[in-house]
Design a protein around this motif. Structure first.
Motif, short mmCIF file in Angstrom:
data_model
loop_
_atom_site.label_atom_id
_atom_site.label_comp_id
_atom_site.label_asym_id
_atom_site.label_seq_id
_atom_site.Cartn_x
_atom_site.Cartn_y
_atom_site.Cartn_z
N ASP A 144 6.33 38.96 7.67
CA ASP A 144 7.70 38.56 7.41
C ASP A 144 8.19 37.68 8.56
O ASP A 144 8.03 38.02 9.72
N VAL A 145 8.78 36.53 8.22
CA VAL A 145 9.26 35.59 9.23
C VAL A 145 10.78 35.58 9.20
O VAL A 145 11.39 35.51 8.14
N ARG A 146 11.39 35.66 10.38
CA ARG A 146 12.85 35.65 10.50
C ARG A 146 13.24 34.56 11.49
O ARG A 146 12.42 34.10 12.28
N THR A 147 14.51 34.19 11.45
CA THR A 147 14.98 33.07 12.27
C THR A 147 15.95 33.54 13.34
O THR A 147 16.84 34.34 13.08
N LEU A 148 15.75 33.00 14.55
CA LEU A 148 16.64 33.26 15.67
C LEU A 148 17.49 32.02 15.94
O LEU A 148 17.00 30.89 15.85
N TYR A 149 18.76 32.24 16.27
CA TYR A 149 19.62 31.17 16.76
C TYR A 149 19.50 31.17 18.27
O TYR A 149 19.56 32.22 18.92
N ARG A 173 9.12 26.58 22.51
CA ARG A 173 8.02 27.33 21.88
C ARG A 173 7.27 28.16 22.93
O ARG A 173 6.96 29.33 22.70
N GLU A 174 6.97 27.56 24.07
CA GLU A 174 6.26 28.28 25.14
C GLU A 174 7.08 29.47 25.63
O GLU A 174 6.54 30.55 25.86
N LEU A 175 8.39 29.27 25.77
CA LEU A 175 9.25 30.35 26.23
C LEU A 175 9.23 31.53 25.26
O LEU A 175 9.05 32.68 25.66
N HIS A 196 6.56 30.76 14.71
CA HIS A 196 6.11 29.96 13.57
C HIS A 196 6.63 28.53 13.63
O HIS A 196 5.91 27.60 13.29
N SER A 197 7.88 28.34 14.05
CA SER A 197 8.42 26.99 14.17
C SER A 197 9.60 26.98 15.12
O SER A 197 10.23 28.01 15.38
N VAL A 221 14.53 29.23 16.08
CA VAL A 221 13.14 29.59 16.29
C VAL A 221 12.76 30.59 15.21
O VAL A 221 13.43 31.62 15.06
N GLU A 222 11.71 30.28 14.44
CA GLU A 222 11.21 31.22 13.44
C GLU A 222 10.09 32.03 14.06
O GLU A 222 9.13 31.46 14.59
N MET A 223 10.23 33.35 13.98
CA MET A 223 9.26 34.26 14.57
C MET A 223 8.90 35.36 13.59
O MET A 223 9.62 35.59 12.61
N ALA A 224 7.80 36.04 13.88
CA ALA A 224 7.44 37.22 13.10
C ALA A 224 8.55 38.25 13.26
O ALA A 224 9.09 38.44 14.35
N ALA A 225 8.92 38.89 12.15
CA ALA A 225 10.04 39.82 12.15
C ALA A 225 9.86 40.97 13.14
O ALA A 225 10.83 41.41 13.76
#
Length: 159
Positions: free
Chosen positions: A69-74, A88-90, A98-99, A117-121
């Motif tokens: 599951d991919v979720r988005t961070l602000y 991305r590195e941070l 993911h993006s 930033v899209e990351m694994a949930a």
């Protein structure tokens, strides 16, 4: 204007090679060859989009989406000099990224100081806890889960 994908460029080059070979094999007029190249310029993007939408690639996309599951961070208060790679590195130090999308002003092209930033949930909470209110390139980041953007209608559209 959107840049062509690698598949589109490859297909266009194949059409150009075919047109080049046709000029030597068939005693054709230059109008026929020009027509072939002209038509290929329209066919290459169409064929490229069909190639990328093959059943095998879409089924692997569905499989990877369902397993993770991919979720988005602000991410707010980003330095204007920060780029996608540094962000991305941070975030990669705190989970699977993911993006990364850093927002730019559509008129000036300059960065607006925030992004997504899209990351694994399962890594989301860890990244928020580790990075919210921390300093990055002399700016204190604000990191939280992104809210769903309300759908725009013609009434509230601003241009």
């Amino acid at each position: 204007m959107k840049s062509p994908t690698l598949q589109t460029v490859i297909i266009a080059v194949v059409f150009a090679i075919i047109a080049y070979i046709v000029t030597f094999v068939v005693p054709a007029s230059s109008i026929l060859v020009a027509s072939l190249v002209f038509v290929s310029a329209f066919l290459a993007p169409l064929l490229s989009s069909n190639v990328s939408a093959t059943p095998s690639s879409s089924s692997t996309n569905k499989a990877s989406t369902s397993t993770e599951d991919v979720r988005t961070l602000y991410v707010g208060n980003l330095p204007y000099r920060a780029n996608e790679t540094s962000v991305r590195e941070l975030f990669s130090a705190h989970g699977s990224v993911h993006s990364v999308r850093l927002m730019k002003d559509k008129h000036t092209g300059k960065r607006r100081g925030f992004g997504f930033v899209e990351m694994a949930a399962n890594d989301l909470d860890n990244a928020i806890e580790a990075l919210n209110d921390t300093e990055f390139q002399q700016r204190t980041l604000k990191v939280r889960e992104a809210k769903e953007r309300p759908e725009r209608t013609d009434d509230n559209k601003q241009d």
